[in-house]
Design a protein around this motif. Structure first.
Motif, mmCIF file in Angstrom:
data_model
loop_
_atom_site.group_PDB
_atom_site.id
_atom_site.type_symbol
_atom_site.label_atom_id
_atom_site.label_comp_id
_atom_site.label_asym_id
_atom_site.label_seq_id
_atom_site.Cartn_x
_atom_site.Cartn_y
_atom_site.Cartn_z
ATOM 1 N N ALA A 141 0.923 -1.246 0.036
ATOM 2 C CA ALA A 141 0.118 0.107 -0.061
ATOM 3 C C ALA A 141 0.663 1.085 0.158
ATOM 4 N N ASP A 142 2.252 1.199 -0.188
ATOM 5 C CA ASP A 142 2.942 2.261 0.080
ATOM 6 C C ASP A 142 3.194 2.986 -1.522
ATOM 7 N N ILE A 143 2.347 3.745 -1.979
ATOM 8 C CA ILE A 143 2.135 3.888 -3.372
ATOM 9 C C ILE A 143 3.339 4.739 -3.895
ATOM 10 N N TYR A 144 3.819 5.411 -2.931
ATOM 11 C CA TYR A 144 4.919 6.452 -3.278
ATOM 12 C C TYR A 144 6.408 5.677 -3.326
ATOM 13 N N GLY A 145 6.526 4.657 -2.329
ATOM 14 C CA GLY A 145 7.628 4.007 -2.497
ATOM 15 C C GLY A 145 7.435 2.604 -2.234
ATOM 16 N N GLN A 199 -7.396 6.105 -4.254
ATOM 17 C CA GLN A 199 -8.226 5.494 -5.396
ATOM 18 C C GLN A 199 -7.160 4.209 -5.606
ATOM 19 N N ALA A 200 -6.103 4.529 -6.022
ATOM 20 C CA ALA A 200 -5.049 3.349 -6.375
ATOM 21 C C ALA A 200 -4.843 2.178 -5.544
ATOM 22 N N LEU A 201 -5.048 2.572 -4.023
ATOM 23 C CA LEU A 201 -4.987 1.511 -3.153
ATOM 24 C C LEU A 201 -6.237 0.435 -3.271
ATOM 25 N N GLN A 202 -7.442 1.296 -3.328
ATOM 26 C CA GLN A 202 -8.829 0.347 -3.621
ATOM 27 C C GLN A 202 -8.464 -0.302 -4.815
ATOM 28 N N GLN A 203 -8.098 0.399 -5.790
ATOM 29 C CA GLN A 203 -8.107 -0.648 -7.270
ATOM 30 C C GLN A 203 -7.015 -1.693 -6.916
ATOM 31 N N LEU A 204 -6.153 -1.497 -6.350
ATOM 32 C CA LEU A 204 -5.166 -2.730 -6.196
ATOM 33 C C LEU A 204 -5.680 -3.863 -5.405
ATOM 34 N N LEU A 205 -6.329 -3.619 -4.412
ATOM 35 C CA LEU A 205 -7.055 -4.401 -3.508
ATOM 36 C C LEU A 205 -8.193 -4.970 -4.346
ATOM 37 N N PHE A 206 -9.323 -4.351 -4.666
ATOM 38 C CA PHE A 206 -10.689 -4.837 -4.944
ATOM 39 C C PHE A 206 -10.488 -5.228 -6.598
ATOM 40 N N GLN A 207 -9.740 -4.587 -7.217
ATOM 41 C CA GLN A 207 -9.444 -5.209 -8.702
ATOM 42 C C GLN A 207 -8.592 -6.289 -8.846
ATOM 43 N N PHE A 217 -1.703 -9.349 4.218
ATOM 44 C CA PHE A 217 -0.899 -8.331 4.978
ATOM 45 C C PHE A 217 -0.836 -7.096 4.091
ATOM 46 N N ILE A 218 -1.475 -6.231 4.494
ATOM 47 C CA ILE A 218 -1.307 -4.705 3.716
ATOM 48 C C ILE A 218 -0.173 -3.930 4.465
ATOM 49 N N ASP A 219 0.929 -3.669 3.717
ATOM 50 C CA ASP A 219 2.079 -2.963 3.879
ATOM 51 C C ASP A 219 1.679 -1.586 3.694
ATOM 52 N N LEU A 220 1.394 -0.812 5.143
ATOM 53 C CA LEU A 220 1.072 0.322 4.866
ATOM 54 C C LEU A 220 2.258 1.649 4.715
ATOM 55 N N PRO A 221 2.022 2.625 4.209
ATOM 56 C CA PRO A 221 2.934 3.406 4.146
ATOM 57 C C PRO A 221 3.192 4.335 5.859
ATOM 58 N N VAL A 227 -3.853 7.322 2.987
ATOM 59 C CA VAL A 227 -4.012 5.808 2.907
ATOM 60 C C VAL A 227 -4.536 5.127 4.089
ATOM 61 N N GLN A 228 -4.114 5.547 5.283
ATOM 62 C CA GLN A 228 -4.818 5.106 6.633
ATOM 63 C C GLN A 228 -6.075 5.151 6.805
ATOM 64 N N LEU A 229 -6.625 6.425 6.450
ATOM 65 C CA LEU A 229 -8.302 6.905 6.516
ATOM 66 C C LEU A 229 -8.926 6.083 5.643
ATOM 67 N N THR A 230 -8.464 5.700 4.351
ATOM 68 C CA THR A 230 -8.939 4.655 3.441
ATOM 69 C C THR A 230 -9.224 3.425 3.872
ATOM 70 N N LEU A 231 -8.106 2.936 4.400
ATOM 71 C CA LEU A 231 -8.052 1.742 4.958
ATOM 72 C C LEU A 231 -9.175 1.428 6.080
ATOM 73 N N SER A 232 -9.454 2.492 6.844
ATOM 74 C CA SER A 232 -10.309 2.183 8.126
ATOM 75 C C SER A 232 -11.848 2.484 7.622
ATOM 76 N N GLN A 233 -11.821 3.112 6.540
ATOM 77 C CA GLN A 233 -13.451 3.375 5.962
ATOM 78 C C GLN A 233 -13.809 2.502 4.868
ATOM 79 N N LYS A 234 -12.922 2.220 4.029
ATOM 80 C CA LYS A 234 -13.197 1.368 2.929
ATOM 81 C C LYS A 234 -12.965 -0.252 2.901
ATOM 82 N N ILE A 235 -11.647 -0.373 3.541
ATOM 83 C CA ILE A 235 -11.152 -1.786 3.518
ATOM 84 C C ILE A 235 -11.595 -2.588 4.745
ATOM 85 N N PRO A 236 -11.864 -3.917 4.493
ATOM 86 C CA PRO A 236 -12.277 -4.482 5.744
ATOM 87 C C PRO A 236 -10.994 -5.365 6.484
ATOM 88 N N VAL A 237 -10.654 -4.378 7.320
ATOM 89 C CA VAL A 237 -9.336 -5.228 8.320
ATOM 90 C C VAL A 237 -9.905 -5.736 9.493
#
Length: 367
Positions: A141-145, A199-207, A217-221, A227-237
C-alpha cells in the motif's frame, strides 16, 4: 468419535485420547482439548493414527506434535502417523465494511514513522506464515515507495489480467503479491495527490483476483494520512500490527498509529520492536544502538502485547535487497524463529476474534 480399538502397551484408546488432548500447544496456554482439535484417532498394529484440525495453520508444528504424542502415549515416534488440517474462517471487520471475495482476513502492518523496517517485517511475517501452511497474500500500500516486489523477489514480473482484473504475482513461497511497483516505472516518482493515492490503493485491492487467501498483509506507508483513512473506512481490516524501533522518536509516532487504529475500531494485535539490537556479523556482539526495550515499554503502557524484539542484522538487510527472504529463513534459523513466534501469536489472537457471518444472511432489498 468411535474409540473401539484394541489397547496398546496397557493404554486403552480412551487413555490415549486423554493423553493426546492434554498436550499443550507451543508458546501458548492452549491444549488440543481446548481447541477441540482431535477429529480422528485409531490404533492398528502398534501404530497410532491421529488427525488434528485447527482454526489456524500449524504445519510448522508437525514434528513437535509427533514427539509430544509419542511421549504422552509411550509410543515410538516412528509409529505415530499424524495428519494436520486447518479450517481458517473469516473474522469480523469494521462495521459497515464488506469482506472481499478471495480474502478471508486482512492484517494491516503499520508504523507512525518511516525507516523502522515495516516492509521488511511484513515480508518476513508473510514468509513465516506461508511456511506454517497458510495461503498468504501481501498488498503493497506504499504507493510512493513500493518495496514488496523487490523484497519478495518478484520485481521482474508483471501481473496478468483476466476478466478486467489483475492476477496477483506469486513468488517462490506461494505468496500472492500486488503492488503499484508492478504497474509503474519504479525509477520515476509517483506525483499524486491524496485522493489519487487512496483510489489506487482500492483498485489494487478490489480489482485483483485474490486466490483463496487466508491472511492478506497490507504493508502501509508511514503516518496517519489518506491511505490509513481509506483503510479504516473502505477496506475490511481484521486487525493491525504496529512496528517500531526502540528509539524515542519512533515511539512517539508509534503511539499515534496506535491511537489512530483505536479511533477507527480496528483491533491491535500487538507491537513488534524492530532493530532492538545490532548483531555484529564478525563477532556476534549484540548492541542496543537505538535504545533498549522501547517497544516493550510502549506495549506495557498501552496494554497491548509485545509480539517480538527483532535484531538489526546484516543477513536480513542483504536478503531483503536481493529478494531472498525464503532463503534467509532457511539458513538463519535464529532469525526465522523470531519471525515465526511473532506470526504464531498473531494468528492465535486472530483465531480468538469473532467470526464474520455477513455472508450467511440474505441481502434484503426494499423496492
Amino acid at each position: 468419535m468411535p474409540l473401539k480399538q484394541q489397547p496398546k502397551k496397557g493404554f486403552s484408546v480412551e487413555q490415549i485420547q486423554t493423553a493426546i488432548e492434554a498436550i499443550v500447544l507451543p508458546n501458548s496456554n492452549r491444549t488440543i482439548a481446548s481447541e477441540k482439535a482431535l477429529t480422528k484417532l485409531t490404533q492398528q498394529d502398534g501404530n497410532i493414527h491421529v488427525t488434528l484440525r485447527f482454526a489456524y495453520p500449524v504445519a510448522h508444528l508437525q514434528d513437535a506434535f509427533i514427539q509430544a504424542i509419542a511421549q504422552a502415549t509411550d509410543t515410538p515416534a516412528s509409529n505415530i502417523h499424524l495428519t494436520l488440517e486447518n479450517k481458517i474462517v473469516t473474522h469480523k471487520v469494521q462495521q459497515g465494511v464488506n469482506t472481499i471475495k478471495g480474502v478471508k482476513n486482512i492484517i494491516a502492518i503499520a508504523s507512525g514513522k518511516g525507516g523502522v523496517g515495516k516492509s521488511t517485517t511484513t515480508t518476513n511475517l508473510a514468509i513465516a506464515l506461508s511456511k506454517m501452511g497458510a495461503r498468504v497474500g501481501v498488498l503493497d500500500a506504499d504507493i510512493y515507495g513500493p518495496s514488496q516486489p523487490t523484497m519478495l523477489g518478484v520485481s521482474h514480473l508483471q501481473p496478468e489480467q483476466k476478466d478486467g482484473k489483475f492476477i496477483p504475482v506469486t513468488n517462490a513461497a506461494g505468496i500472492q503479491t500486488m503492488s503499484i511497483g508492478f504497474l509503474v516505472n519504479t525509477d520515476q516518482a509517483v506525483v499524486w495527490r491524496g485522493p489519487m493515492v487512496s483510489q489506487a490503493l482500492q483498485q489494487l485491492l478490489f480489482q485483483s483476483q485474490w486466490d483463496d487467501v487466508d491472511y492478506l498483509f497490507i504493508d502501509l506507508p508511514p503516518g496517519t494520512g489518506d491511505v490509513q483513512l481509506t483503510l479504516s473506512q473502505k477496506i475490511p481490516v481484521t486487525a493491525s500490527v504496529i512496528v517500531t524501533t526502540p528509539q524515542d522518536i519512533a515511539l512517539l509516532d508509534a503511539r499515534k498509529a496506535v491511537d489512530m487504529f483505536a479511533k477507527v475500531n480496528i483491533p491491535i494485535l500487538g507491537i513488534i520492536e524492530n532493530m532492538a539490537t545490532h548483531i555484529c556479523s564478525q563477532c556476534g556482539h549484540a548492541e542496543a544502538i537505538f535504545g533498549s526495550d522501547g517497544g516493550k515499554m510502549l506495549s506495557e503502557n498501552l496494554n497491548v502485547p509485545l509480539l517480538a524484539q527483532l535484531p538489526l542484522s546484516l543477513p536480513i538487510r542483504q536478503a531483503m535487497d536481493q529478494g531472498q527472504g525464503v532463503d534467509l529463513q532457511q539458513t538463519e534459523t535464529a532469525i526465522a524463529n523470531l519471525y515465526q513466534q511473532a506470526t504464531w501469536q498473531i494468528i492465535l489472537k486472530i483465531s480468538d476474534m469473532g467470526k464474520d457471518f455477513s455472508n450467511a444472511f440474505p441481502k434484503i432489498v426494499i423496492e
